[in-house]
Each structure stands twice: as structure tokens, then as C-alpha cells.
Design a protein around this motif. Structure first.
Motif, short mmCIF file in Angstrom:
data_model
loop_
_atom_site.label_atom_id
_atom_site.label_comp_id
_atom_site.label_asym_id
_atom_site.label_seq_id
_atom_site.Cartn_x
_atom_site.Cartn_y
_atom_site.Cartn_z
N GLY A 1 27.29 -11.07 26.73
CA GLY A 1 28.24 -10.05 26.59
C GLY A 1 27.89 -8.89 27.82
N THR A 2 26.71 -8.18 27.71
CA THR A 2 26.38 -7.23 28.73
C THR A 2 25.41 -7.97 29.66
N PRO A 3 25.83 -7.94 31.19
CA PRO A 3 25.00 -8.71 32.03
C PRO A 3 23.47 -8.13 31.96
N GLY A 4 22.56 -9.06 31.71
CA GLY A 4 21.10 -8.74 31.61
C GLY A 4 20.63 -8.26 30.39
N ALA A 5 21.51 -8.63 29.31
CA ALA A 5 21.09 -8.14 28.10
C ALA A 5 20.20 -9.38 27.59
N ARG A 6 19.04 -8.95 26.69
CA ARG A 6 18.12 -9.90 26.32
C ARG A 6 17.93 -9.93 24.83
N CYS A 7 18.34 -8.67 24.18
CA CYS A 7 18.13 -8.98 22.67
C CYS A 7 19.50 -8.11 22.14
#
Length: 175
Positions: free
Chosen positions: A37-43
Motif C-alpha cells: 500500500g504505502t511505499p516504505g510501510a513496515r507495519c
């Protein structure tokens, strides 16, 4: 990510839509089948929007750090999800009522204006214009048999091109 289309039944949110179970993914890089979804999201944390036992959407949150969300935050997010489902449904109901009121107002205006018109062609044109506006139609027409039992004749048309007077055999075509 607004406008991103997620297949129902696939990925985190798509699966949640089917199961109706809220969840947290601590580290999305370790989740097979995860749909970014969001670029760079991890959680990611998400809860279903449920109304009358039916899932109508998903409330989703993402964080840039892994394991950013706790079970306590998920519980609080569930409350926001319940409120969101109610607000979403109320907004849809209000929109539907406003649309119905708009259409009824146009029908009322049509009825009032028809009483002031004496020329049949003007009455037909008014009806077509009001129906077009009330229903959001592009093209409308009135066809009548005009005493001929074998043909319908286009009496009045809006946005159909130059079709007034066109005769259509009864029992043929869609009309």
C-alpha cells in the motif's frame, strides 16, 4: 494509495473483508502474499467496518516502523471502525434521501408546470426535460402509435438527433 484497488479475498485487507477479523501485521516484509500500500510501510493494522453483521469496508493504518502497533491500539481502532461503519452508513442514507428529495421535487415541478401548459408538444418537452434531469439521462424520447396500430412514431426527443417523426414497426427492435 487512494484509489488503490485490492482484490477481495487476497492480501491483508482483502482477506479481512472476507473473514471479518481485525489484525496486526508486525512486519509486512515477512508476510507472504502481502499487497503493498504505502511505499516504505513496515507495519499494518486493520479492522473491518461491520454493520448489522455485514462487512462494508476496512479501516486501515500503516506505520513506517515494524511492530509499531499494539493489541491495545487495535482494540481502540476497533471502536473507530464501529463508529466509521455507522458514519459511512448514515452518510449513504443521507445521500439517498437527498437524491430522492431532489427527484420528488422535480416531479412536483413537472406536475405544477404541466397544469399551466396547453400545447401537447410543450407538455411532452417539459416531461422529457424533467425526466432527463431527475434521472440523469442523456437521451429521452416519447413514442406513440398515433392511431396507427403497426408503427410507433417519435413524437418528441431530446439528444437523440433528428428523429422526430421517425416510425418504428411495433414488435420490432427494443421499443
Amino acid at each position: 494509495v487512494e484509489g488503490l484497488r485490492l482484490p477481495i479475498g487476497r492480501g491483508f485487507c482483502g482477506t479481512m473483508f472476507v473473514t471479518g477479523q481485525a489484525a496486526i501485521i508486525g512486519d509486512i516484509t515477512k508476510e507472504p502474499g502481502y499487497i503493498d500500500g504505502t511505499p516504505g510501510a513496515r507495519c499494518e493494522m486493520a479492522v473491518p467496518l461491520v454493520l448489522d453483521g455485514e462487512t462494508i469496508g476496512i479501516l486501515d493504518a500503516e506505520a513506517m516502523e515494524p511492530y509499531a502497533f499494539t493489541e491495545g491500539e487495535l482494540d481502540m481502532f476497533r471502536i473507530f471502525g464501529a463508529q466509521g461503519a455507522t458514519a459511512f452508513t448514515k452518510a449513504n442514507m443521507i445521500h439517498a434521501l437527498e437524491d430522492k428529495a431532489r427527484r420528488l421535487t422535480l416531479i412536483h415541478r413537472a406536475a405544477c408546470s404541466l397544469h399551466t401548459l396547453e400545447e401537447p408538444e410543450h407538455v411532452l418537452e417539459s416531461i422529457l426535460k424533467l425526466a432527463q434531469k431527475a434521472l440523469g439521462l442523456h437521451a429521452v424520447a416519447v413514442l406513440t402509435p398515433n392511431g396507427d396500430s403497426e408503427y410507433l412514431t417519435v413524437r418528441k426527443a431530446i439528444n437523440h438527433g433528428d428523429v422526430e417523426g421517425l416510425r418504428i414497426p411495433i414488435g420490432e427492435g427494443f421499443v
